[in-house]
Write an enzyme that holds these catalytic residues in place. Structure first.
Site, short mmCIF file in Angstrom:
data_model
loop_
_atom_site.label_atom_id
_atom_site.label_comp_id
_atom_site.label_asym_id
_atom_site.label_seq_id
_atom_site.Cartn_x
_atom_site.Cartn_y
_atom_site.Cartn_z
N ALA A 22 -8.46 5.29 0.39
CA ALA A 22 -9.34 6.09 -0.44
C ALA A 22 -8.84 7.52 -0.54
O ALA A 22 -8.78 8.11 -1.63
CB ALA A 22 -10.76 6.08 0.14
N LEU A 80 -13.96 -0.28 2.80
CA LEU A 80 -14.27 -0.60 4.20
C LEU A 80 -13.39 -1.75 4.69
O LEU A 80 -12.80 -2.48 3.89
CB LEU A 80 -15.75 -0.99 4.31
CG LEU A 80 -16.77 0.09 3.94
CD1 LEU A 80 -18.16 -0.51 3.86
CD2 LEU A 80 -16.73 1.23 4.94
N LYS A 103 -9.38 -5.32 -1.56
CA LYS A 103 -9.08 -6.72 -1.32
C LYS A 103 -8.95 -6.96 0.19
O LYS A 103 -8.63 -6.03 0.94
CB LYS A 103 -7.81 -7.14 -2.08
CG LYS A 103 -6.61 -6.19 -1.90
CD LYS A 103 -5.93 -6.38 -0.57
CE LYS A 103 -4.94 -5.31 -0.26
NZ LYS A 103 -4.59 -5.29 1.19
#
Length: 327
Positions: A22, A80, A103
């Site tokens: 991220a 996450l 994924k």
């Protein structure tokens, strides 16, 4: 990919979690694209939320549920660990948010199917973040193989994605968080086989190995076959020198693509064609597959439709590979 219609309000996005992917890739793109507005980032650690939010001037939120309760969020990105995806994707859908999730979407084909069905029922877009699909080099390869038939009758695919060892405490080595080579890097060659050969694939055999001292698989391989006899040999691992490539063999030649899965945004791909009469290369334009992925997600939200992108079939094949490997 096409941008959102001129004048359309940007998609207001919140990020659930402060994973490195991220920070390095998705948050900068979300902040820079005119089609998206990076609104907030949440963490269970308030300090970490503030740290990540400060990078892009968005709002830090303490706790994932608190972010989902905000009315200034249209959609969420979920980076996450895989074992937490099911819980928080479901929570986001119940909160009326569109979802882009890392994924694998989940570590179970059954759970993946449930979440995809729930998203459809709620008329929300749930998309798995397999970014390489949104790079034009793969469409170019498919055109060469299936439309121009540049290598004759297709016979065989070999795809490899492997990365060097990580620090021992990396989450990829934790079974309770859905770690392991199959879930983390095996997704790439499996999805490449689906993308290039179609979804009529069966698993003929598979093996997963675990390096000493680890609780998850650290490398593996699988042999798949299409209904018309094309074989796909897939290899993946978390303990090898870096490899990101696939090759397609045909009756009249071979195509090789390096930097297949994680090319830098400024990389100009070279598709190599090898024939008995000589070799040639097709040089393509550079593309940013992160931007392509986000634009595809926004376009799906704007249109109210999610293309059938193979997410469920991929999950089924991953389950099959684990069963064949005795995992």
């Amino acid at each position: 990919m096409t941008a959102a219609p001129t004048g359309a309000a940007p998609l207001r996005v919140g990020v659930l979690g402060c994973a490195s992917v991220a920070r390095r890739r998705l948050m900068p793109a979300l902040a820079a694209l005119p089609e998206t507005e990076l609104t907030a980032v949440a963490s269970r650690d308030a300090g970490r939320a503030r740290e990540f939010a400060a990078l892009h001037g968005c709002v830090p939120v303490h706790g994932y549920a608190a972010l989902l309760a905000r009315d200034d969020i249209d959609a969420v990105y979920v980076p996450l660990p895989a074992a937490l995806h099911g819980e928080w994707i479901a929570a986001a859908l119940r909160a009326g948010k569109h979802v882009l999730a890392e994924k694998p979407l989940t570590t179970s084909a059954q759970r993946t199917a449930q979440l995809l069905a729930e998203a459809r029922d709620r008329r929300l877009v749930l998309m798995e973040n397999v970014m390489f699909l949104h790079h034009g080099q793969h469409a170019a390869v498919r055109r060469l193989v299936h439309t121009e038939r540049s290598i004759g009758e297709l016979r065989f695919l070999r795809a490899v994605f492997a990365v060097p060892p990580r620090p021992a405490d990396d989450i990829r080595y934790r079974a309770d968080l859905g770690g392991g080579a199959l879930w983390d890097v095996g997704v790439y060659p499996v999805r490449a086989a689906l993308h290039l050969l179609g979804d009529a694939l069966t698993v003929c055999g598979a093996a997963l190995t675990r390096a000493a001292g680890y609780e998850v698989d650290t490398s593996g391989a699988a042999l798949l076959r299409t209904s018309n006899g094309v074989f796909a040999h897939l290899s993946f691992g978390l303990e090898q020198a870096y490899a990101s490539t696939y090759e397609l063999w045909g009756s009249e030649g071979r195509i090789v693509l390096d930097q297949a899965f994680t090319p830098p945004a400024d990389h100009r791909p070279l598709v190599r064609l090898q024939h008995a009469s000589g070799n040639e290369g097709v040089r393509l334009d550079a593309e940013d597959q992160v931007v392509g992925t986000l634009r595809a997600w926004v376009a799906a939200v704007r249109s109210g439709t999610t293309p059938d992108d193979g997410t469920l079939r991929q999950a089924e094949l991953l389950d099959e590979i684990r069963r064949h490997a005795g995992g």
